[in-house]
Design an enzyme around this catalytic site. Structure first.
Site: not given
Ligand code: BES
Ligand code: MN
Ligand code: ZN
Length: 492
Positions: A261, A266, A273, A346, A348
């Site tokens: 990954k 992120d 978040k 995200e 996955r």
């Protein structure tokens, strides 16, 4: 720092600091220790009495033995109870010895540790790894050199380990990969961008003769990678899909793919978040990619007779007017449609297209590593990664490799029933299930993108980072995964 194997023993070595690894119950002295104690006029016994040293795992003690003899300081490192000593005990003991020598201002270290399982090769490899990983200091972002003017530990001799040069070279290759991964994870997202990782892949390829393929947005579009590109939409930085190939000179015995990954940051996307979610740590979300590149670097140096593909779909998960909306539907490169009910799931989405790409290469097995879910940290804590697969043989091979490598994995169930939580009214699946069993539904989501190749998913969200120095890890990125991957490629 020069690390070497030596045929000298704790009785014959001359240098600054001599450190000996001992199990609990090592007093009264026998053999070499008894002779050494005599040689230093009973100072070994004095050290034990003074420090109340019993050989407890991780305990260290050191005493000055004088200026006239062959050794200036004498130290001990505890290995714990005899029956519990593993290769990782030796790795940690070596780290403790190296830290002790540094703290005690030794310019050279003679390290005496027992050979485990009558296997001097694996013993030297573990000990060398412990030394190299403990001594790695990442000061790239400090303006001051705090080591300046201090005594440097510039030589480490592994005593009574003659003829183990090959294992030393293996350890050095593996540690170069671990250190690369550590530094990629520790560096901030304003440095480690998708472009930066692509550049790093190019450098690894050039250095070791690996093939490098970097796909840009248009090329990924042409391959139908709608899930990955959906995540990449809002970032100002262009996505980079990285594919390195190591091909052995002799015919390959196996053909493997490692998929990491690669979220260089992120934010969560529009499901941004919240406070307390650790958004400021989300530079670590490319740790799977870092381990993949670290393994590529090590494999490129070790040159096993195995073909290995190293793959990562790199991007940021950001917000802008172009951002993925919660509820948007994406189509992955295998044609499956995904309702994105949470833009923070995200990883996955990027892995979906990377796994489809990996399977098309016709490999014998695929391993993916991902900082995929906070739920995995809740389940297993900071030191243990989750392992998910339907393939018992592959699970066994990874766990066997991890045991030798000193990394911890725990297998969690791929409970197909739980896929119900990902059912979508409008698309083939949603990307996010209910809160319960969040790591399992994430694994089941990934499973939709691998048809028949043996595949294992490793959720490494916990162990890729540590706030505190511990064993051979220093605070920051740990390089978790590299050692297991390399061991698996070499032996599994
Ligand atoms: N990158 C995170 C997972 C993560 C959390 C990595 C903590 C390292 C430390 C991942 O993309 C994420 O946000 N996962 C969500 C999934 C949820 C939306 C289903 C999570 O774990 O909360
Ligand atoms: Mn996320
Ligand atoms: Zn993420």
């Amino acid at each position: 720092m020069q690390l070497q194997v030596s045929d000298q023993t704790c009785l014959t070595w001359a240098g600054d600091g001599l450190v000996i690894g001992v199990p609990e119950g090592f007093v009264p002295f026998e053999g070499d220790l008894a002779n050494l104690n005599t040689q230093v006029s009973g100072l070994l016994q004095e050290l034990i009495d003074e420090a109340e040293f019993t050989g407890k795992e991780g305990a260290t003690a050191m005493i000055r033995v004088g200026q006239s003899g062959p050794v200036r300081k004498l130290g001990l490192v505890g290995l714990g109870p005899d029956h519990g000593i593993t290769f990782d005990t030796l790795r940690r003991a070596a780290a403790a010895a190296a830290r002790l020598a540094k703290r005690e201002k030794c310019s050279s270290l003679g390290l005496s540790l027992p050979v485990l399982s009558a296997n001097p090769a694996l013993t030297v490899q573990a000990v060398a790894e412990g030394v190299l990983l403990a001594l790695h200091q990442d000061t790239r972002f400090k303006s001051e050199d705090r080591e300046a003017g201090k005594v440097k530990l510039d030589r480490v001799d592994l005593l009574a380990m003659a003829h183990q040069q090959a294992s030393l070279a293996t350890a050095e290759a593996i540690c170069s990969g671990v250190i690369l991964a550590r530094e990629l994870v520790s560096a901030p997202a304003n440095m480690v961008t998708p472009e930066f990782l692509a550049q790093t892949a190019l450098e690894i390829g050039t250095a070791s003769g690996l093939e490098v393929e970097i796909l840009d947005r248009d090329q990924c579009e042409a391959l139908g990678m709608g899930a990955y590109l959906g995540v990449a939409r809002a970032s100002d930085l262009p996505p980079k899909f990285i594919h390195l190939t190591y091909r052995p000179a002799s015919p390959a015995t196996r053909k493997l793919a490692i998929v990491g990954k690669g979220l260089t940051f992120d934010s969560g996307g529009l499901n941004i978040k919240g406070s307390g979610s650790g958004i400021e740590m989300m530079k670590v979300d490319m740790a799977g990619a870092a381990a993949t590149l670290g393994a590529a670097q090590a494999i490129g140096q070790l040159k096993p007779a195995v073909e290995v593909h190293f793959i990562t779909a790199v991007t940021e998960n950001m917000i802008s007017g172009k951002a993925l909306r919660p509820g948007d539907i994406l189509t992955a490169s295998n044609g499956k449609t995904i309702e994105v009910n949470n833009t923070d799931a995200e990883g996955r989405l990027t892995l979906a297209d990377a796994l489809v790409f990996a399977e098309k290469l016709g490999v014998d097995a695929i391993v993916d590593l991902a900082t995929l879910t906070g739920a995995c940290i809740v389940a297993l804590g900071d030191d243990i990664a989750g392992l998910f697969t339907d393939n018992d043989e592959l699970a066994g091979a990874i766990i066997q490799a991890a045991t030798v490598a000193g990394e911890q994995f725990w297998r969690l169930p791929m409970e197909d029933r739980y896929f119900d939580g990902l059912k979508s009214i409008v698309a083939d699946m949603k990307n996010t299930g209910p809160r319960a069993a969040g790591s399992i539904t994430a694994a089941l989501f990934l499973k939709q993108f691998v048809q028949q190749t043996p595949w294992v998913h490793l959720d490494v969200a916990g162990p890729v980072w540590t706030e505190k120095e511990s064993g051979y890890n220093n605070a920051g990125g740990t390089g978790f995964g590299v050692r297991t991957l390399v061991e698996w490629v070499l032996t599994g």
